[in-house]
Scaffold this motif. Structure first.
Motif, PDB file in Angstrom:
ATOM      1  N   TYR A 127      -3.917   4.699   9.960  1.00 34.43           N
ATOM      2  CA  TYR A 127      -5.066   3.910   9.538  1.00 34.43           C
ATOM      3  C   TYR A 127      -5.324   4.143   8.057  1.00 34.43           C
ATOM      4  CZ  TYR A 127      -5.956   3.346  14.525  1.00 34.43           C
ATOM      5  OH  TYR A 127      -5.837   3.046  15.856  1.00 34.43           O
ATOM      6  N   GLY A 128      -5.431   3.066   7.317  1.00 32.48           N
ATOM      7  CA  GLY A 128      -5.643   3.226   5.888  1.00 32.48           C
ATOM      8  C   GLY A 128      -6.291   2.015   5.267  1.00 32.48           C
ATOM      9  N   ASP A 165       4.028   3.457  -1.768  1.00 37.29           N
ATOM     10  CA  ASP A 165       4.686   3.980  -0.578  1.00 37.29           C
ATOM     11  C   ASP A 165       4.849   2.892   0.472  1.00 37.29           C
ATOM     12  OD1 ASP A 165       5.703   5.469   1.424  1.00 37.29           O
ATOM     13  OD2 ASP A 165       3.989   6.793   1.655  1.00 37.29           O
ATOM     14  N   SER A 166       6.074   2.685   0.965  1.00 34.27           N
ATOM     15  CA  SER A 166       6.323   1.673   1.992  1.00 34.27           C
ATOM     16  C   SER A 166       6.662   2.317   3.328  1.00 34.27           C
ATOM     17  CB  SER A 166       7.466   0.756   1.561  1.00 34.27           C
ATOM     18  OG  SER A 166       8.659   1.510   1.390  1.00 34.27           O
ATOM     19  N   TYR A 183       0.818  -1.211   0.000  1.00 29.32           N
ATOM     20  CA  TYR A 183       0.000   0.000   0.000  1.00 29.32           C
ATOM     21  C   TYR A 183       0.850   1.258   0.000  1.00 29.32           C
ATOM     22  CZ  TYR A 183      -4.140  -2.713   1.153  1.00 29.32           C
ATOM     23  OH  TYR A 183      -5.172  -3.607   1.123  1.00 29.32           O
ATOM     24  N   ILE A 184       0.416   2.212  -0.774  1.00 29.19           N
ATOM     25  CA  ILE A 184       0.760   3.608  -0.558  1.00 29.19           C
ATOM     26  C   ILE A 184      -0.513   4.229  -0.085  1.00 29.19           C
ATOM     27  CG2 ILE A 184       0.400   5.489  -2.105  1.00 29.19           C
ATOM     28  CD1 ILE A 184       2.792   5.584  -3.091  1.00 29.19           C
ATOM     29  N   PHE A 233      -1.585   0.564   9.682  1.00 24.75           N
ATOM     30  CA  PHE A 233      -0.353   0.242   8.961  1.00 24.75           C
ATOM     31  C   PHE A 233       0.856   0.846   9.667  1.00 24.75           C
ATOM     32  CE2 PHE A 233      -3.611  -0.369   5.890  1.00 24.75           C
ATOM     33  CZ  PHE A 233      -3.136  -1.337   5.016  1.00 24.75           C
ATOM     34  N   LYS A 234       1.948   0.111   9.597  1.00 30.96           N
ATOM     35  CA  LYS A 234       3.233   0.604  10.070  1.00 30.96           C
ATOM     36  C   LYS A 234       4.260   0.357   8.980  1.00 30.96           C
ATOM     37  CE  LYS A 234       6.481   0.359  13.947  1.00 30.96           C
ATOM     38  NZ  LYS A 234       6.777  -0.270  15.261  1.00 30.96           N
ATOM     39  N   ASN A 235       4.837   1.442   8.503  1.00 30.13           N
ATOM     40  CA  ASN A 235       5.798   1.362   7.396  1.00 30.13           C
ATOM     41  C   ASN A 235       5.217   0.613   6.197  1.00 30.13           C
ATOM     42  OD1 ASN A 235       7.778   2.742   8.901  1.00 30.13           O
ATOM     43  ND2 ASN A 235       8.459   0.833   9.844  1.00 30.13           N
ATOM     44  N   GLY A 236       3.963   0.907   5.906  1.00 29.01           N
ATOM     45  CA  GLY A 236       3.328   0.359   4.712  1.00 29.01           C
ATOM     46  C   GLY A 236       2.777  -1.043   4.839  1.00 29.01           C
TER      47      GLY A 236
END
Length: 272
Positions: free
Chosen positions: A48-49, A42-43, A6-7, A64-67
């Motif tokens: 929250y996404g 994006d990594s 994810y980005i 998410f943490k670091n993508g």
């Protein structure tokens, strides 16, 4: 479990006044601001996404943490109801996941393990429309392991074993334990007594905290008869895995559950 990448960028909803609208969603009992992703490059994103359907409803969501998802991952139906949810690690399902139909009814609970860099379904409960367990497609087990062990040999047993793998000549169940006998010696011990609820041994070599690990081997026996009345037997195998953190006392102490299992074993062999 498909891999996720994810980005996450803020999705801007344009009204007739071209005003930006922040999107909030309930997540594990709290309302959180959600950022959405379309470009998937994006990594470094932390927050929250998720993704969304063309109608604007959520398609997936997690913290998410670091993508990468770092908490419960939710998938949704297009009508907004939860489709499935559970944890991921290294982009693979892990732990217990729950699954629902389009009306929000629970249909399945399954335990996932990560084995050889892929997700492995270890246990599954399937539910009917009234919420009862459907035995035939389900496959699960319950173990009777003492809450505390003593140094040396200990007894445990399979309390219940439900399978959807049936052979026309029957099934055999055995337990393979990774028993540690010293700091440097771990030995695989196999236990079986010809039924679906065998006793098995756990060795504890020292006091303190201990993680026990083992697997249940199910051997499915089948026989076929050809046109010449020749009988052919085949054996296939299926495995289920378990681990548990327990505590080991000295030799003079024994938990009530350990005493009970020992008494059950003596009674069973006396009756046989």
């Amino acid at each position: 479990m498909k891999k996720l990448s994810y980005i996450l960028v803020t999705l801007v909803f344009l009204s007739c006044k071209t005003e930006k609208k922040d999107v909030y969603q309930e997540y594990n009992g709290q309302m959180v601001k959600v950022e959405f992703d379309d470009s998937k490059t994006d990594s470094t994103f932390t927050g929250y996404g998720g993704e969304y359907y063309p109608n604007g409803n959520l398609k997936s969501m997690s913290y998410f943490k670091n993508g990468e998802p770092a908490d419960t991952l939710f998938y949704y139906y297009e009508n907004g109801l939860v489709k499935e949810k559970g944890l991921v690690k290294n982009n693979l399902s892990i732990g217990w996941w729950t699954y629902f139909d389009k009306n929000g009814k629970l249909t399945e609970k399954s335990e996932w393990l990560i084995l050889r860099d892929s997700s492995y379904k270890n246990q599954s409960y399937y539910f009917d429309k009234k919420g009862g367990i459907k035995t035939k497609p389900s496959t699960y087990f319950k173990l009777d392991i003492p809450d505390t062990l003593r140094v040396g040999k200990n007894l445990a047993r399979i309390k219940n074993y439900v399978t959807n793998n049936y052979g026309n000549e029957g099934n055999l169940i055995s337990v393979i334990m990774d028993n540690q006998y010293s700091e440097s010696k771990i030995q695989k011990d196999t236990f079986g007594d010809g039924n679906l609820k065998p006793f098995f041994g756990i060795y504890a070599y020292k006091t303190g905290k201990l993680k026990i690990q083992g697997k249940i081997r199910e051997q499915i026996l089948n026989r076929t008869i050809d046109n010449d009345s020749l009988h052919t037997f085949t054996i296939s195998e299926h495995y289920k895995y378990f681990e548990k953190d327990i505590y080991v006392w000295n030799k003079d102490k024994q938990s009530e559950s350990a005493k009970r299992i020992g008494n059950e074993m003596k009674e069973e062999y006396k009756n046989n």
